[in-house]
Design a protein around this motif. Structure first.
Motif, short mmCIF file in Angstrom:
data_model
loop_
_atom_site.label_atom_id
_atom_site.label_comp_id
_atom_site.label_asym_id
_atom_site.label_seq_id
_atom_site.Cartn_x
_atom_site.Cartn_y
_atom_site.Cartn_z
N SER A 1 40.36 32.88 39.90
CA SER A 1 39.30 33.57 39.16
C SER A 1 37.93 32.99 39.51
O SER A 1 36.95 33.73 39.67
CB SER A 1 39.54 33.46 37.65
OG SER A 1 40.72 34.15 37.28
N LEU B 1 36.86 34.42 42.87
CA LEU B 1 36.34 35.78 42.78
C LEU B 1 34.94 35.81 42.17
O LEU B 1 34.06 36.52 42.63
CB LEU B 1 37.29 36.66 41.96
CG LEU B 1 38.66 36.94 42.58
CD1 LEU B 1 39.54 37.70 41.60
CD2 LEU B 1 38.53 37.72 43.88
N THR B 2 34.76 35.01 41.12
CA THR B 2 33.45 34.97 40.47
C THR B 2 32.39 34.43 41.42
O THR B 2 31.26 34.94 41.48
CB THR B 2 33.51 34.10 39.21
OG1 THR B 2 34.49 34.64 38.30
CG2 THR B 2 32.16 34.04 38.52
N PRO C 1 33.49 39.65 36.58
CA PRO C 1 33.92 40.39 35.39
C PRO C 1 32.83 40.38 34.33
O PRO C 1 31.92 39.55 34.39
CB PRO C 1 35.14 39.60 34.92
CG PRO C 1 34.84 38.20 35.32
CD PRO C 1 34.11 38.31 36.64
N TRP D 1 39.14 37.89 35.27
CA TRP D 1 39.65 38.73 36.34
C TRP D 1 41.13 39.06 36.15
O TRP D 1 41.61 40.10 36.60
CB TRP D 1 39.49 38.03 37.69
CG TRP D 1 38.12 38.13 38.27
CD1 TRP D 1 37.15 37.18 38.28
CD2 TRP D 1 37.58 39.27 38.95
NE1 TRP D 1 36.03 37.65 38.92
CE2 TRP D 1 36.26 38.93 39.34
CE3 TRP D 1 38.06 40.54 39.26
CZ2 TRP D 1 35.43 39.81 40.04
CZ3 TRP D 1 37.24 41.42 39.95
CH2 TRP D 1 35.95 41.06 40.33
N GLN E 1 45.61 41.55 38.32
CA GLN E 1 44.17 41.48 38.59
C GLN E 1 43.49 42.76 38.10
O GLN E 1 43.91 43.87 38.41
CB GLN E 1 43.92 41.29 40.08
CG GLN E 1 42.45 41.12 40.42
CD GLN E 1 42.25 40.65 41.84
OE1 GLN E 1 43.07 39.93 42.39
NE2 GLN E 1 41.14 41.05 42.45
N TYR F 1 39.82 45.14 37.51
CA TYR F 1 38.58 45.53 38.18
C TYR F 1 38.74 45.72 39.69
O TYR F 1 37.76 45.76 40.42
CB TYR F 1 37.46 44.50 37.93
CG TYR F 1 37.35 44.08 36.50
CD1 TYR F 1 36.93 44.96 35.52
CD2 TYR F 1 37.67 42.78 36.11
CE1 TYR F 1 36.83 44.58 34.19
CE2 TYR F 1 37.57 42.38 34.79
CZ TYR F 1 37.16 43.28 33.83
OH TYR F 1 37.07 42.90 32.52
N THR F 2 39.97 45.81 40.18
CA THR F 2 40.21 45.90 41.62
C THR F 2 41.26 46.97 41.90
O THR F 2 42.35 46.93 41.33
CB THR F 2 40.70 44.56 42.19
OG1 THR F 2 39.80 43.52 41.80
CG2 THR F 2 40.81 44.62 43.70
N HIS G 1 35.99 47.23 43.95
CA HIS G 1 35.89 46.75 42.57
C HIS G 1 35.11 47.75 41.71
O HIS G 1 34.07 48.26 42.12
CB HIS G 1 35.19 45.39 42.54
CG HIS G 1 35.87 44.35 43.37
ND1 HIS G 1 37.08 43.80 43.03
CD2 HIS G 1 35.51 43.76 44.54
CE1 HIS G 1 37.44 42.91 43.94
NE2 HIS G 1 36.51 42.87 44.87
#
Length: 265
Positions: A194, A197-198, A212, A218, A225, A227-228, A235
């Motif tokens: 996470s 990704l952030t 997010p 996420w 997961q 938002y993907t 995204h």
């Protein structure tokens, strides 16, 4: 005038001798390979090479060079189920996966521990790794206990960590075996992923809002997961896609965006 037939004795050598498949001209082998799915192509090359030897040129012709995606769901379930870590390792080495493969799906590879994934270590181009071992629209079996694990002393975590820590890491989607969904080690893995990704600074493709959202994560409680889109890996925030697309309540199903194939129930 009668045509005379040549009488061959037992000592007469044949005009054309093919003692192994590697003795065939390149064209038939290339044609055979062209009608096979990609995992089968590289398995064919490995089998011929192990038995008879194979020139690098012919090996490349059989294997091909389009390896953005390696999906073992393309081959028979029974074949995928007997592949070992040695097979996976040999395949990844032969196709130069660390420099070519962007999507890896280990569908039905239930006989591996993850040791064979070593050639992917420190990949900067891999975007998706599906370790769930099930097909795109399949449920996990309740009694399914894969050999692959997320224990620190095993093989997968060091490989994933090497990818997380790689400068320019491109990883955008991870999918895990269901038996990983609980436990402190899995939570630590999710936390690191996470953060990765952030740190990418991801935003919604449509409205450009940062993902997010504040106070959200996420990954949901089932290890899925958010938002993907599973297919295109783009995204989207919750407002910019229908609730029954990317955001699914069933933890066993996949989420797709409006522009990709919808999930099959």
């Amino acid at each position: 005038m009668a045509t005379k037939r040549r009488r061959l004795s037992a000592d007469t050598p044949p005009q054309c001798s093919i003692s192994s498949i590697s003795d065939l001209p390149n064209e038939p082998l290339q044609h055979i390979a062209s009608i096979l799915v990609k995992p089968s192509r590289v398995l064919l090359a490995l089998a011929i090479d192990a038995h008879d030897g194979l020139s690098s040129a012919l090996s490349s012709a059989i294997v091909g060079d389009q390896w953005d995606t390696l999906d073992f769901g393309e081959i028979e379930r029974k074949l995928a189920a007997i592949l070992s870590d040695e097979h996976i390792n040999a395949i990844l080495v032969r196709i130069d996966a660390v420099n070519r493969v962007k999507k890896l799906k280990l569908t039905n590879c239930i006989n591996i521990t993850g040791a064979g994934l070593g050639p992917l270590s420190e990949s900067s181009i891999i975007e998706q790794i599906d370790l769930s071992l099930v097909g795109d629209h399949e449920h996990y079996r309740s009694n399914f206990r894969p050999l692959i694990s997320c224990r620190p002393q095993d093989h997968v975590l060091p490989i994933l960590d090497s990818i997380f820590e790689r400068e320019g890491c491109s990883l955008r989607n991870l999918r895990f075996p269901s038996v990983w969904w609980t436990g402190g080690r899995f939570e630590q893995l999710l936390r690191r992923y996470s953060e990765l990704l952030t740190n990418h600074g991801v935003s919604c493709l449509k409205c450009n809002v940062n993902l997010p959202p504040e106070n959200e994560s996420w990954i949901d409680s089932s290890g899925n997961q958010k938002y993907t889109c599973y297919k295109c890996l783009k995204h989207y925030c919750r407002k910019c896609t229908r609730p029954d697309d990317i955001y699914v309540d069933d933890p066993y199903m996949l989420g797709y965006c409006d522009h990709c194939e919808k999930r099959v129930v």
